[in-house]
Design an enzyme around this catalytic site. Structure first.
Site, PDB file in Angstrom:
ATOM      1  N   TYR A   1      56.884 101.707 -22.562  1.00 40.18           N
ATOM      2  CA  TYR A   1      56.770 102.653 -23.665  1.00 40.18           C
ATOM      3  C   TYR A   1      56.367 104.046 -23.179  1.00 40.18           C
ATOM      4  O   TYR A   1      55.464 104.687 -23.717  1.00 40.18           O
ATOM      5  CB  TYR A   1      55.794 102.125 -24.726  1.00 40.18           C
ATOM      6  CG  TYR A   1      56.350 100.908 -25.412  1.00 40.18           C
ATOM      7  CD1 TYR A   1      57.316 101.038 -26.392  1.00 40.18           C
ATOM      8  CD2 TYR A   1      55.942  99.625 -25.041  1.00 40.18           C
ATOM      9  CE1 TYR A   1      57.865  99.924 -27.014  1.00 40.18           C
ATOM     10  CE2 TYR A   1      56.493  98.505 -25.657  1.00 40.18           C
ATOM     11  CZ  TYR A   1      57.453  98.662 -26.642  1.00 40.18           C
ATOM     12  OH  TYR A   1      58.003  97.558 -27.242  1.00 40.18           O
TER      13      TYR A   1
ATOM     14  N   TYR B   1      55.229  92.409 -35.230  1.00 37.51           N
ATOM     15  CA  TYR B   1      55.763  92.667 -33.889  1.00 37.51           C
ATOM     16  C   TYR B   1      55.895  91.331 -33.173  1.00 37.51           C
ATOM     17  O   TYR B   1      54.959  90.531 -33.158  1.00 37.51           O
ATOM     18  CB  TYR B   1      54.837  93.588 -33.086  1.00 37.51           C
ATOM     19  CG  TYR B   1      55.259  93.744 -31.641  1.00 37.51           C
ATOM     20  CD1 TYR B   1      56.211  94.690 -31.278  1.00 37.51           C
ATOM     21  CD2 TYR B   1      54.719  92.928 -30.645  1.00 37.51           C
ATOM     22  CE1 TYR B   1      56.612  94.827 -29.963  1.00 37.51           C
ATOM     23  CE2 TYR B   1      55.121  93.052 -29.329  1.00 37.51           C
ATOM     24  CZ  TYR B   1      56.074  93.996 -28.998  1.00 37.51           C
ATOM     25  OH  TYR B   1      56.481  94.120 -27.679  1.00 37.51           O
TER      26      TYR B   1
ATOM     27  N   ASP C   1      53.846  82.999 -34.678  1.00 38.11           N
ATOM     28  CA  ASP C   1      53.756  83.695 -33.393  1.00 38.11           C
ATOM     29  C   ASP C   1      52.279  83.945 -33.093  1.00 38.11           C
ATOM     30  O   ASP C   1      51.691  84.909 -33.560  1.00 38.11           O
ATOM     31  CB  ASP C   1      54.542  85.006 -33.486  1.00 38.11           C
ATOM     32  CG  ASP C   1      54.427  85.860 -32.233  1.00 38.11           C
ATOM     33  OD1 ASP C   1      53.681  85.477 -31.312  1.00 38.11           O
ATOM     34  OD2 ASP C   1      55.075  86.921 -32.187  1.00 38.11           O
TER      35      ASP C   1
ATOM     36  N   LYS D   1      50.279  85.412 -23.612  1.00 36.59           N
ATOM     37  CA  LYS D   1      49.215  86.348 -23.247  1.00 36.59           C
ATOM     38  C   LYS D   1      48.031  85.650 -22.571  1.00 36.59           C
ATOM     39  O   LYS D   1      48.004  85.505 -21.369  1.00 36.59           O
ATOM     40  CB  LYS D   1      48.788  87.169 -24.465  1.00 36.59           C
ATOM     41  CG  LYS D   1      49.826  88.220 -24.869  1.00 36.59           C
ATOM     42  CD  LYS D   1      49.274  89.200 -25.834  1.00 36.59           C
ATOM     43  CE  LYS D   1      50.303  90.238 -26.260  1.00 36.59           C
ATOM     44  NZ  LYS D   1      50.717  91.152 -25.191  1.00 36.59           N
TER      45      LYS D   1
END
Length: 432
Positions: free
Chosen positions: A24, A152, A253, A282
């Site tokens: 990003y 997201y 998620d 993660k």
């Protein structure tokens, strides 16, 4: 600092700028960049000798801090025996033991585990599981998904397609993505009174499109990279019932919320519901290596297995990498053997107390905390070129985005270091 050390640091940044593209960020950039030499505990040591208290857990993954001896030992031991082997037609102890553990600690209906390379890939796997589940039943028309605005789910194409198409980070690619359906962001807020009509739009979408919808995909309780919003557990309970009523699968998620981040081992535990498919990632390996997982129920697995091609059609080359599986198994055992719930609760209480002064600042729109997540939402987007160095100057590492200044510290952080983070947030935000 010796002149040679300064030269080495500057050279590393200069070399980076000549060839590296960061996440990003502009492919050719002069944005602030800081070179890290080592990471240990909750501290990052820069090449110029400065130490930063890490308030990000390396994008929420390093829940035990860095260089934890149990994780290091697990990877080192596995490296001496087998670093990798293909998972097609072969298996190994680290993968089997990890999958057994994940089945044991996730909600009871989840019995099958697909080990993937990253969180985004696990979302791709979850979507494909849902689609293939209905293809196996001769229902190819059920190929769309319902997601939520403010959500997201990752950076790969399937994951981008179920991420907020308007306010999300992937609006540039909207024309190239599969077209799915989006309900308003879940609400009300986590600690607000429940509103009986909160699922009105979601219920209407399901009622109208159930024939073509395979699954609803949602981040449970906490929408993260899409806006750091925390919503009421009753929303998940009623959504589970709606999915069952309309013959639609529920994908949760949990990549950002898993392993204690919200105060429960998995965020769906706040609502007492179980999905048909769950994504993990993660913190799965404690920030040591990349690994993720998609779990599904026996019903989903049996349905796919019972129809041609009698196989789930996905297979990453590095699937179930033994090093990553060993790290994940060690990380999960380390977490479950620790007082993680008390630690997260203490972090939550301290974040609530020490971020509260931000509420009185002119630049601030909202302050919210859930588990080991502290968020200060600003009225205007963050000026990263100004704010990022300001945090480094105060000895902390934070990575704001959009209008959000937030922290997700490692669970092992002590009160003094956490106060350093919260103090920096209050001070920097007060200067905006």
């Amino acid at each position: 600092m010796p002149e040679s050390s300064a030269a080495s640091r500057d050279d590393l940044v200069a070399r980076d700028r000549r060839c590296v593209i960061h996440p990003y960020a502009a492919p050719i950039s002069s944005a602030p960049l800081f070179a890290v030499e080592r990471a240990e505990g909750v501290r990052l040591t820069l090449t110029d000798g400065r130490e930063l208290v890490d308030g990000m857990s390396s994008w929420w993954a390093a829940i035990h801090g860095y260089a934890h001896p149990a994780l290091t030992a697990a990877v080192r031991d596995q490296l001496g025996r087998m670093s990798h082997v293909m998972f097609g037609g072969l298996t190994h102890e680290p993968a089997v033991a990890l999958c057994e553990t994940l089945v044991a600690i996730t909600p009871e209906p989840l019995t099958r585990v697909f080990l993937a390379d990253s969180g985004s890939v696990s979302v791709e796997v979850a979507i494909k599981l849902a689609l293939q589940f209905f293809l196996a039943q001769g229902r190819p028309e059920k190929r769309r998904l319902i997601s939520a605005l403010g959500g997201y789910h990752g950076d790969t194409f399937g994951a981008m397609a179920v991420t907020d198409p308007v306010g999300g980070m992937h609006h540039l690619f909207r024309g190239a993505l599969a077209q799915h359906l989006f309900a308003p962001a879940p609400g009300p807020a986590f600690d607000a009174p429940w509103s009986p009509d909160a699922l009105g739009s979601m219920a209407a979408l399901l009622e109208q499109h159930a024939r073509e919808v395979a699954a609803v995909i949602l981040e449970p309780i906490a929408q993260n990279a899409g806006g750091m919003r925390f919503y009421h557990p009753q929303y998940l309970r009623q959504l589970r019932a709606l999915c069952d009523r309309h013959g639609v699968l529920l994908i949760l998620d949990e990549i950002a919320t898993n392993f204690g981040r919200t105060g429960e081992l998995f965020a769906c535990h706040h609502a007492g519901v179980a999905p048909d498919i769950m994504c993990l990632g993660k913190a799965l390996t404690g920030g040591t290596m990349t690994l993720a997982a998609a779990l599904c129920t026996e019903r989903v697995a049996e349905t796919i297995a019972g129809s041609a091609p009698h196989a789930f059609m996905h297979g990453p080359t590095y699937m179930a990498n033994p090093l990553a599986c060993s790290a994940a198994l060690a990380s999960v055992r380390l977490l479950l053997g620790s007082p993680w719930r008390a630690r997260v609760s203490a972090i939550e209480a301290q974040l609530r107390r020490e971020l509260a002064p931000c509420r009185a600042l002119d630049a601030v729109a909202d302050v919210r905390v859930l588990g080991a997540i502290g968020v200060v939402e600003l009225k205007q987007p963050v000026d990263m070129a100004r704010v990022q160095p300001a945090f480094v100057e105060r000895g902390v590492w934070l990575r704001p985005f959009g209008k959000l200044v937030y922290t997700m510290p490692p669970y092992i952080i002590d009160p003094e270091d956490l106060s350093r983070i919260t103090g920096a947030i209050v001070n920097v935000v007060s200067e905006l």
